[in-house]
Design a protein around this motif. Structure first.
Motif, PDB file in Angstrom:
ATOM      1  N   GLU A   1       0.840  -1.195   0.000  1.00 14.91           N
ATOM      2  CA  GLU A   1       0.000   0.000   0.000  1.00 14.91           C
ATOM      3  C   GLU A   1       0.869   1.235   0.000  1.00 14.91           C
ATOM      4  O   GLU A   1       1.999   1.208   0.481  1.00 14.91           O
ATOM      5  CB  GLU A   1      -0.889   0.044   1.253  1.00 14.91           C
TER       6      GLU A   1
ATOM      7  N   HIS B   1      -1.135   6.664   3.661  1.00 15.67           N
ATOM      8  CA  HIS B   1      -2.457   7.258   3.890  1.00 15.67           C
ATOM      9  C   HIS B   1      -2.348   8.732   4.260  1.00 15.67           C
ATOM     10  O   HIS B   1      -3.341   9.395   4.521  1.00 15.67           O
ATOM     11  CB  HIS B   1      -3.182   6.521   5.020  1.00 15.67           C
TER      12      HIS B   1
ATOM     13  N   ASP C   1      -2.033  12.640   4.098  1.00 14.79           N
ATOM     14  CA  ASP C   1      -2.560  13.675   3.217  1.00 14.79           C
ATOM     15  C   ASP C   1      -1.440  14.640   2.835  1.00 14.79           C
ATOM     16  O   ASP C   1      -0.902  15.339   3.688  1.00 14.79           O
ATOM     17  CB  ASP C   1      -3.680  14.431   3.939  1.00 14.79           C
TER      18      ASP C   1
ATOM     19  N   SER D   1     -10.447  12.275 -10.066  1.00 15.38           N
ATOM     20  CA  SER D   1     -11.609  11.490  -9.641  1.00 15.38           C
ATOM     21  C   SER D   1     -12.876  11.968 -10.343  1.00 15.38           C
ATOM     22  O   SER D   1     -13.642  11.161 -10.882  1.00 15.38           O
ATOM     23  CB  SER D   1     -11.783  11.610  -8.124  1.00 15.38           C
TER      24      SER D   1
ATOM     25  N   SER E   1      -0.731   5.884  -5.612  1.00 15.84           N
ATOM     26  CA  SER E   1      -2.088   5.388  -5.375  1.00 15.84           C
ATOM     27  C   SER E   1      -2.036   3.890  -5.088  1.00 15.84           C
ATOM     28  O   SER E   1      -1.051   3.218  -5.390  1.00 15.84           O
ATOM     29  CB  SER E   1      -3.001   5.666  -6.578  1.00 15.84           C
TER      30      SER E   1
ATOM     31  N   TRP F   1     -11.461  -0.593  -5.986  1.00 15.65           N
ATOM     32  CA  TRP F   1     -11.467   0.824  -5.633  1.00 15.65           C
ATOM     33  C   TRP F   1     -10.037   1.336  -5.592  1.00 15.65           C
ATOM     34  O   TRP F   1      -9.079   0.574  -5.519  1.00 15.65           O
ATOM     35  CB  TRP F   1     -12.221   1.082  -4.330  1.00 15.65           C
TER      36      TRP F   1
ATOM     37  N   ARG G   1      -7.353   4.366  -4.016  1.00 19.84           N
ATOM     38  CA  ARG G   1      -7.089   5.352  -2.973  1.00 19.84           C
ATOM     39  C   ARG G   1      -5.769   6.049  -3.243  1.00 19.84           C
ATOM     40  O   ARG G   1      -4.820   5.437  -3.707  1.00 19.84           O
ATOM     41  CB  ARG G   1      -7.013   4.657  -1.601  1.00 19.84           C
ATOM     42  N   SER G   2      -5.706   7.327  -2.924  1.00 23.59           N
ATOM     43  CA  SER G   2      -4.462   8.088  -2.958  1.00 23.59           C
ATOM     44  C   SER G   2      -4.426   8.922  -1.691  1.00 23.59           C
ATOM     45  O   SER G   2      -5.320   9.743  -1.462  1.00 23.59           O
ATOM     46  CB  SER G   2      -4.393   8.985  -4.190  1.00 23.59           C
TER      47      SER G   2
ATOM     48  N   PHE H   1      -7.683   9.818   0.375  1.00 22.45           N
ATOM     49  CA  PHE H   1      -8.824  10.049  -0.516  1.00 22.45           C
ATOM     50  C   PHE H   1      -9.111   8.850  -1.419  1.00 22.45           C
ATOM     51  O   PHE H   1      -8.193   8.251  -1.974  1.00 22.45           O
ATOM     52  CB  PHE H   1      -8.571  11.276  -1.403  1.00 22.45           C
ATOM     53  N   TYR H   2     -10.389   8.559  -1.594  1.00 24.92           N
ATOM     54  CA  TYR H   2     -10.806   7.498  -2.504  1.00 24.92           C
ATOM     55  C   TYR H   2     -11.204   8.127  -3.832  1.00 24.92           C
ATOM     56  O   TYR H   2     -12.086   8.972  -3.892  1.00 24.92           O
ATOM     57  CB  TYR H   2     -11.943   6.666  -1.895  1.00 24.92           C
TER      58      TYR H   2
ATOM     59  N   ALA I   1     -15.413   3.940  -3.819  1.00 26.91           N
ATOM     60  CA  ALA I   1     -15.626   4.046  -2.371  1.00 26.91           C
ATOM     61  C   ALA I   1     -17.025   3.586  -1.970  1.00 26.91           C
ATOM     62  O   ALA I   1     -17.210   3.045  -0.881  1.00 26.91           O
ATOM     63  CB  ALA I   1     -15.387   5.477  -1.896  1.00 26.91           C
TER      64      ALA I   1
END
Length: 161
Positions: A53, A56, A58, A70, A104, A123, A125-126, A129-130, A134
């Motif tokens: 992964e 997470h 920000d 997105s 991501s 799905w 994620r970055s 944020f999805y 989501a």
């Protein structure tokens, strides 16, 4: 006919940057659809590091671009002549973020529907944020994930697992 004309007028009344982003989303949705038709063993290496992964955390500098990507993927997925559901949208979003140097993680999950049949979902994620998928992701058990890191973006103290 008037509805199509109205949509075209709306499309071409956007800022040039927005039009280019929407066109890029459409092209990547097409590429993702082609990839979906290929054996997954051939596609998986293009998706990143298996069972890893990305962070997470920000990173404020990317928030606007993540939101724009997105939004473009979701809008254009409604106008493709092919199926552009969860996996197609997730791959397209991942490739668009990759072009912009943004990490991501793509998740693949399974669950059982109301009739007890196995269903799948994807799905993207970055950071926190999805980008896509989501909706309903909480129903699915993650069975695979792919981290697309751009360069060596591991933060100090962050493990590679």
């Amino acid at each position: 006919m008037m509805r199509v004309l109205s949509k075209l007028i709306t499309f071409f009344s956007q800022r040039p940057k927005t039009i280019l982003l929407l066109m890029e989303a459409y092209l990547f949705l097409g590429l993702a659809r082609i990839l979906k038709m290929m054996p997954f063993s051939k596609v998986a290496p293009l998706l990143g590091d298996h069972m890893k992964e990305t962070s997470h955390i920000d990173l404020d500098r990317n928030n606007r671009m993540i939101k724009n990507v997105s939004h473009a993927v979701h809008i254009m997925s409604r106008y493709t002549f092919w199926e552009s559901h969860c996996l197609v949208k997730a791959i397209a979003g991942m490739k668009m973020l990759e072009r912009r140097g943004i990490d991501s993680t793509l998740y693949l999950g399974t669950a059982k529907d109301e009739e007890g049949k196995m269903i799948a979902h994807a799905w993207l994620r970055s950071g926190p944020f999805y980008i896509s998928g989501a909706e309903g992701m909480d129903r699915f058990a993650v069975v695979s994930k792919f981290a697309k890191r751009i360069g060596d973006n591991l933060l100090e103290g962050e493990s590679d697992e």
